[in-house]
Every structure is written in C-alpha cells, then in structure tokens.
Scaffold this motif. Structure first.
Motif, PDB file in Angstrom:
ATOM      1  N   GLY A 104       0.831  -1.192   0.000  1.00  0.00           N
ATOM      2  CA  GLY A 104       0.000   0.000   0.000  1.00  0.00           C
ATOM      3  C   GLY A 104       0.867   1.245   0.000  1.00  0.00           C
ATOM      4  O   GLY A 104       2.091   1.162  -0.159  1.00  0.00           O
ATOM      5  N   THR A 105       0.236   2.386   0.186  1.00  0.00           N
ATOM      6  CA  THR A 105       0.969   3.654   0.195  1.00  0.00           C
ATOM      7  C   THR A 105       0.557   4.479   1.402  1.00  0.00           C
ATOM      8  O   THR A 105      -0.555   4.329   1.929  1.00  0.00           O
ATOM      9  CB  THR A 105       0.706   4.475  -1.080  1.00  0.00           C
ATOM     10  OG1 THR A 105      -0.692   4.758  -1.170  1.00  0.00           O
ATOM     11  CG2 THR A 105       1.159   3.738  -2.319  1.00  0.00           C
ATOM     12  N   THR A 106       1.448   5.358   1.803  1.00  0.00           N
ATOM     13  CA  THR A 106       1.207   6.294   2.886  1.00  0.00           C
ATOM     14  C   THR A 106       1.719   7.649   2.443  1.00  0.00           C
ATOM     15  O   THR A 106       2.836   7.749   1.927  1.00  0.00           O
ATOM     16  CB  THR A 106       1.966   5.857   4.158  1.00  0.00           C
ATOM     17  OG1 THR A 106       1.596   4.522   4.488  1.00  0.00           O
ATOM     18  CG2 THR A 106       1.650   6.777   5.317  1.00  0.00           C
ATOM     19  N   HIS A 107       0.893   8.678   2.625  1.00  0.00           N
ATOM     20  CA  HIS A 107       1.363  10.032   2.305  1.00  0.00           C
ATOM     21  C   HIS A 107       2.366  10.479   3.355  1.00  0.00           C
ATOM     22  O   HIS A 107       2.235  10.168   4.528  1.00  0.00           O
ATOM     23  CB  HIS A 107       0.200  11.025   2.256  1.00  0.00           C
ATOM     24  CG  HIS A 107      -0.577  10.951   0.988  1.00  0.00           C
ATOM     25  ND1 HIS A 107      -0.047  11.318  -0.230  1.00  0.00           N
ATOM     26  CD2 HIS A 107      -1.837  10.537   0.743  1.00  0.00           C
ATOM     27  CE1 HIS A 107      -0.960  11.142  -1.169  1.00  0.00           C
ATOM     28  NE2 HIS A 107      -2.042  10.651  -0.606  1.00  0.00           N
ATOM     29  N   ARG A 108       3.368  11.202   2.918  1.00  0.00           N
ATOM     30  CA  ARG A 108       4.398  11.771   3.789  1.00  0.00           C
ATOM     31  C   ARG A 108       4.347  13.289   3.594  1.00  0.00           C
ATOM     32  O   ARG A 108       3.821  13.768   2.599  1.00  0.00           O
ATOM     33  CB  ARG A 108       5.776  11.239   3.382  1.00  0.00           C
ATOM     34  CG  ARG A 108       5.883   9.735   3.226  1.00  0.00           C
ATOM     35  CD  ARG A 108       6.229   8.982   4.443  1.00  0.00           C
ATOM     36  NE  ARG A 108       7.427   9.564   5.028  1.00  0.00           N
ATOM     37  CZ  ARG A 108       7.717   9.489   6.318  1.00  0.00           C
ATOM     38  NH1 ARG A 108       6.906   8.877   7.124  1.00  0.00           N
ATOM     39  NH2 ARG A 108       8.807  10.022   6.796  1.00  0.00           N
ATOM     40  N   PRO A 109       4.916  14.050   4.521  1.00  0.00           N
ATOM     41  CA  PRO A 109       4.897  15.513   4.346  1.00  0.00           C
ATOM     42  C   PRO A 109       5.499  15.978   3.019  1.00  0.00           C
ATOM     43  O   PRO A 109       5.018  16.925   2.422  1.00  0.00           O
ATOM     44  CB  PRO A 109       5.724  16.015   5.522  1.00  0.00           C
ATOM     45  CG  PRO A 109       5.591  14.951   6.550  1.00  0.00           C
ATOM     46  CD  PRO A 109       5.495  13.658   5.786  1.00  0.00           C
TER      47      PRO A 109
END
Length: 122
Positions: A104-109
């Motif tokens: 999956g993916t995770t948003h980062r700053p």
C-alpha cells in the motif's frame, strides 16, 4: 540512497543483509521474494517517483514472521496497477509486488512511502 540506476542493486544488497541478519536461518525463497519486492519498489521510485538529484529512503524491517519494506520518494502520486498487456515492456512491477506481498501507500509531508509486507513460505 541516490535515486539513480544503481539504487535497485543497492537496495537488494541491503535487503538481503537485513533478512540474513534478522531472520533465523531464512529459506532462500523468502530472501528472494524480499529482494524482488524491494527491487521493484525502488525501480518504480527511481522511474516515477523522483527526478535527477533526488534521494530515496529504503527501510527493511525483517523478522521471522514477516519483512516490511518501505520506499520513500518525493512525489505524492500514488502507484497503481496497470492492466496487464503483452504489448508494453513496462508496467509489470506492481503485479510482481502484488503476487509476493501485501502492499500500500502512505502520504508523507514531502512525498509518499510505498510499503510491502512479505511473509515467509509456510
């Protein structure tokens, strides 16, 4: 690591060492699956998630029950599975990851992280 053509090989070597260090007597199929997944994720990050001069972060958290891989890049666009086609030379990497791992993916700053978890063969 630098986001360049050498990154996948560097990431494979790093993942292999991490698994061999953290997992008690890992089977070769498990090590192969982890290195294949990290290679595909890093290749995608170099091709689609970075520009010349960018850097990637590769995290490999290995244990006897699973290995979690994270590849951080500076582009927020999420990867997607493309329809399979015999006519394209590219676009199979996420299908390989999907066959070997949960991902999956995770948003980062400043970008995103694409993660995958590989479980050892039963």
């Amino acid at each position: 690591m630098p986001a360049n053509e050498r990154a996948p090989a560097m990431a494979r070597a790093y993942a292999r060492k991490a698994v061999n260090h953290a997992v008690a007597d890992p089977v070769e199929a498990y090590v192969f699956a982890v290195t294949l997944v990290v290679s595909e994720l890093v290749t995608n990050a170099v091709r689609y998630g970075s520009e010349p001069g960018d850097r990637l972060r590769v995290i490999v958290d290995a244990s006897d029950s699973y290995t979690r891989i994270e590849v951080h890049d500076p582009v927020r666009r999420r990867p997607r599975l493309r329809r399979q086609s015999d006519e394209r030379r590219r676009g199979r990497g996420l299908h390989i990851v999907d066959a070997c791992a949960t991902w999956g993916t995770t948003h980062r700053p400043f970008g995103k992280a694409v993660w995958a978890e590989v479980r050892p063969p039963q």
